[in-house]
Design a protein around this motif. Structure first.
Motif, PDB file in Angstrom:
ATOM      1  N   LYS A  65       0.824  -1.198   0.000  1.00 22.85           N
ATOM      2  CA  LYS A  65       0.000   0.000   0.000  1.00 22.85           C
ATOM      3  C   LYS A  65       0.865   1.258   0.000  1.00 22.85           C
ATOM      4  O   LYS A  65       0.620   2.207  -0.757  1.00 22.85           O
ATOM      5  N   ASP A  69       0.523   3.793  -3.196  1.00 25.41           N
ATOM      6  CA  ASP A  69      -0.540   4.752  -2.929  1.00 25.41           C
ATOM      7  C   ASP A  69      -0.269   6.072  -3.645  1.00 25.41           C
ATOM      8  O   ASP A  69       0.860   6.561  -3.672  1.00 25.41           O
ATOM      9  N   TYR A 193      -0.910   2.689   6.987  1.00 22.49           N
ATOM     10  CA  TYR A 193      -0.888   1.459   6.201  1.00 22.49           C
ATOM     11  C   TYR A 193      -0.847   0.233   7.101  1.00 22.49           C
ATOM     12  O   TYR A 193      -1.406  -0.811   6.769  1.00 22.49           O
ATOM     13  N   GLY A 293      -4.514   2.519   5.403  1.00 25.51           N
ATOM     14  CA  GLY A 293      -4.201   3.289   4.201  1.00 25.51           C
ATOM     15  C   GLY A 293      -5.351   4.159   3.744  1.00 25.51           C
ATOM     16  O   GLY A 293      -5.164   5.068   2.927  1.00 25.51           O
TER      17      GLY A 293
END
Length: 298
Positions: A65, A69, A193, A293
């Protein structure tokens, strides 16, 4: 389901929305499995185990993540910070005195389930379900909810979209709930996260607080290959909105109940929907990890 966007930049698309699932080298086909990723050299979390210099374990998929991201910095408004402080104090005070709460299994605010009407309307469905937990009105228009949330074929944003309400904050789900339920004082809670034990403890306090006042929580899940998934969801990357509307009082909210908009959807719309229940129970730790996240609106 919800693919998250920030301004003009689209974030990771969801396989549930029948869009591309992104990898470090570009888009993969929708429905790509964790096995396919591993074979291509893209492990979900190449650095599992303990976080450096910490006794805390990294949540499954946290590195994945963080690496992929595209959501930018998130900011609460001054009013959101004031409301959050008041709600945190009330939630903590209520949680410290469990004896005043009945011990009777699951306590729920009682959201009225709706199956999402398109592959990318989990956000609108979650909005009307979450709203119904308080006002007990079912059958609301998902089209109207989608218009309010500015949902499009990429889904419903967690952050970065201003909707047409007085004083939008950039958190469309929170703004929509407050617009439709005046006085509810919904606020977003972003999660790292790899959520910590403190994050899980806060979530437990928040679901107890909301349920006590007859409000559900809107949760923004980010499921990744190799990480935990919601009931019936396949081992692929999925962004998704759900309504969390209760908790197990016998375990002091270590387990919660959620309503999944995919439940009841035709497999001609979402191929794996047949295995997804309309409601399910899950540990507070697991669902907090799944929302890592992104976060939830309480």
């Amino acid at each position: 389901m919800s693919a998250v966007r920030t301004g003009r930049r689209l974030a990771l698309m969801t396989a549930v929305c029948l869009l591309s699932v992104l990898t470090a080298t570009g888009p993969a086909t929708a429905g790509e499995t964790a096995g396919a990723r591993a074979a291509a050299g893209h492990d979900t979390d190449p650095f599992p185990g303990y976080l450096p210099g910490s006794d805390a374990r990294r949540a499954p998929g946290a590195f994945y993540k963080q690496a992929l991201d595209t959501l930018g910095p998130q900011r609460l408004t001054a009013e959101q910070r004031r409301i959050t402080a008041r709600k945190e104090a009330a939630a903590s005070a209520g949680f410290r005195h469990p004896a005043v709460r009945a011990r009777a299994g699951y306590l729920v605010s009682g959201g009225l389930h709706q199956s999402q009407q398109t592959s990318y309307w989990c956000g609108p469905a979650a909005l009307v379900i979450t709203q119904s937990a308080h006002d007990e009105v079912g059958g609301r228009s998902q089209r109207a909810a989608a218009d309010l949330l500015k949902t499009d074929s990429t889904g419903t944003a967690w952050y970065g979209v201003g909707i047409d309400v007085p004083e939008p904050t950039g958190y469309p789900m929170a703004d929509a709930l407050n617009h439709r339920l005046p006085g509810a004082n919904y606020v977003p809670r972003s999660l790292p996260y790899s959520p910590t034990a403190a994050d899980v403890a806060d979530f437990r306090k928040h679901i107890v607080h909301n349920t006590g006042y007859d409000y559900a929580i809107a949760g923004n899940a980010w499921e990744v290959p190799g990480g935990p998934h919601l009931a019936g969801h396949p081992n692929i990357e999925i962004f998704h909105w759900v309504a969390i509307d209760g908790y197990n009082s016998d375990t002091n909210a270590q387990q919660v109940r959620y309503l999944d908009p995919v439940g009841g959807v035709s497999t001609s719309m979402i191929s794996w929907a047949g295995s997804v229940p309309k409601s399910a129970r899950i540990s507070a730790d697991t669902i907090t990890t799944i929302m890592g996240g992104r976060g939830y609106v309480w």
